[in-house]
Structure formats: C-alpha cells, structure tokens
Enzyme design. Structure first.
Site, PDB file in Angstrom:
ATOM      1  N   HIS A  96       0.859  -1.321   0.190  1.00 33.17           N
ATOM      2  CA  HIS A  96      -0.053   0.112  -0.113  1.00 33.17           C
ATOM      3  C   HIS A  96       0.869   1.370   0.102  1.00 33.17           C
ATOM      4  O   HIS A  96       1.946   1.149   0.596  1.00 33.17           O
ATOM      5  CB  HIS A  96      -0.940   0.070   1.180  1.00 33.17           C
ATOM      6  N   GLU A 166      -3.641   1.437  -7.634  1.00 28.33           N
ATOM      7  CA  GLU A 166      -4.071   2.523  -6.761  1.00 28.33           C
ATOM      8  C   GLU A 166      -3.299   3.763  -7.106  1.00 28.33           C
ATOM      9  O   GLU A 166      -2.119   3.893  -6.358  1.00 28.33           O
ATOM     10  CB  GLU A 166      -4.017   2.199  -5.218  1.00 28.33           C
TER      11      GLU A 166
HETATM   12  C1  PEP Z   1      -6.524   3.449  -0.152  1.00 25.17           C
HETATM   13  O1  PEP Z   1      -6.319   4.189   0.718  1.00 25.17           O
HETATM   14  O2  PEP Z   1      -6.341   2.318  -0.341  1.00 25.17           O
HETATM   15  C2  PEP Z   1      -7.959   4.152  -0.557  1.00 25.17           C
HETATM   16  C3  PEP Z   1      -8.494   3.593  -1.760  1.00 25.17           C
HETATM   17  O3  PEP Z   1      -8.488   5.255   0.053  1.00 25.17           O
HETATM   18  P1  PEP Z   1      -9.762   6.120  -0.410  1.00 25.17           P
HETATM   19  O4  PEP Z   1     -10.754   5.278  -0.969  1.00 25.17           O
HETATM   20  O5  PEP Z   1     -10.165   6.605   0.830  1.00 25.17           O
HETATM   21  O6  PEP Z   1      -9.236   6.812  -1.490  1.00 25.17           O
END
Ligand code: PEP
Length: 254
Positions: A96, A166
């Site tokens: 992450h 992400e």
């Molecule tokens: C994350 O931190 O992995 C995430 C997707 O957060 P958010 O949905 O708050 O952007």
C-alpha cells in the site's frame, strides 16, 4: 467471476465495539448480495473477533493490511503471515502506498508476496504511480512494480493473486482528482498484458484486477461499467455504513 470489494479500514475504528458494529452491517448486507464478494481488512487486532462473527455465513472474508517479511524471530512489533492466517485472515494487502511512504521497498514487497502465498494468504498487491505526465512514464513504473512484486512467483500461484491499481494521486483525502473510466481502462489492459506475458493468456482470466482511489457511490457505477476492473479497494467510504451499502448495491446491480 464475482466482483470483489475490499474495505481497507486502515487505523479505524478505535474500539472493538465499533469494529463489530461496522462488520455486522457489512455481514447483513453481504448475505443479500449474489454477485459481490466482500473482503474486510480491519486493524489486525480485530481480525480474530470479526472472524468469529463471520463464521456462520462465510460471505464476508477477512484480510490484514500488511504482514512482515520474516516468518519467525525477534522482530518487535511485527506480525508474521502465519499469525495473521491463524487468527482468521484469508487475504493480505501488500505494498500500500502509505506503507511505501514509510519505507516498504520493492524487495520487501516481493518477499511478503511469497511468504503470504506460502502461508495461504491471498496477496492483494497495490501498484500505482505517484504522478502522471504527458509522456506516459507511469506505464513503466506500474510495470516495474508488478514485475518486482511477482518476481519468482510461479504460474501455479497466478490465480491466487489480486492486483489493486491505486494511483497515489487519486488515493485518500488529499487526492488531486478522480480517475476517469477512460484513463482506467488503459491501465487495466496494460496490466493484463504484463500478466499475460508473464503467465500466459489463459491464466490471467482468473486474476482479479481492482481499482482503488476515491471510489464512492457517485463514481462507482461508471467505473464498474466502463473500466474493465473486477472490483474495488475502498478506504474512506468503507467506514461509512450508508455509503458502503450504496456502493455494494450499485455493484450488485451493474
Ligand atoms: C486506499 O487508501 O487504499 C484508498 C483507496 O483510500 P480512499 O478510498 O479513501 O481513496
């Protein structure tokens, strides 16, 4: 293939009681869903208790938010993959961006992926660029992250991994903007190509590619319908009952 929704609770909530309440809501909701598999990733201290609450339905799964890259020994404050497995986790988020910013390296993540698989935890491997430029250098960054995380991971494990794209610029409360389905579909195709080159076209049909970054009940419908992802990793909105339920309904009905 069922759609997958992963809730990353991060360092929330502050008490077991609140965690149980949140979890019971999800469990109730999940029993009405046919097309969505839910994986809750709470703080590790809550996993064992929540696992007991989930046992009767098995529609809601549990995951950890990280594991350490050693299996045993004198590592103060760390949790081994086996410990997490033994308290009831089936999944583990790895790489992450918040942990990368605290020092998690590509090598660490690769070791964690292998140890997770060895200990029967499905790794949810987070990849994503910090920023975007017009030259598209973020493509090579994503490729590097995927290939290094999967270095030495054979094709017998290919159906046991989840990739969560992400982009850091879209994650969390400081997100700069929301990704469009058009931007996302390019990345999904690109990730599939990387995985197909590594594992073969047949194998990749079973690999789930998810998206995470500011997903909410307003943007989720477009993203699920037009971007080619098989689900989402959700931070903030997984902590708000109503919003999370809304998101699940939208995915179920898409
Ligand atoms: C994350 O931190 O992995 C995430 C997707 O957060 P958010 O949905 O708050 O952007």
């Amino acid at each position: 293939m069922k759609k997958i929704v992963i809730a990353n609770w991060k360092m929330n909530p502050q008490s077991l009681r609140e965690a149980e309440d949140l979890f019971k809501n999800v469990k109730k909701k999940s029993s009405k869903l046919k097309k969505v598999k839910i994986i809750i990733c709470p703080p590790a201290v809550y996993i064992e208790r929540l696992r007991k609450l989930s046992e009767k339905t098995n529609t809601t799964f549990l995951g950890a938010q990280d594991c350490f890259y050693r299996e045993y020994g004198a590592w103060t404050g760390k949790l081994s993959p086996k410990m997490l497995r033994n308290v009831g986790a089936d999944f583990v988020i790895l790489g992450h961006s918040e942990l990368k910013s605290l020092g998690d390296t590509y090598d660490d993540i690769n070791i964690k992926v292998k140890l997770a698989l060895k200990n029967k935890l499905t790794p949810i491997i987070c990849v994503g660029e910090e920023n975007r430029d017009n030259q598209g250098t973020y493509f090579s960054m994503i490729e590097k992250q995927i290939l290094s995380a999967l270095s030495g991971v054979g094709s017998q494990f290919s159906d046991k991994i989840i990739i969560a794209y992400e982009p850091i610029w879209a994650v969390g409360k400081d997100a700069k903007k929301i990704i469009s389905p058009e931007e996302l579909i390019q990345i999904v195709i690109f990730i599939k190509k990387i995985l197909a080159d590594k594992y073969g076209v047949e194998k990749i049909k079973k690999i789930n590619i998810l998206y995470g970054g500011s997903v909410n009940f307003r943007n989720v419908e477009e993203l699920i319908q037009k971007s080619g992802v098989n689900g989402f990793l959700i931070g903030r909105d997984s902590l708000v009952y109503k919003n999370f339920n809304n998101i699940l309904d939208i995915i179920e009905n898409s």
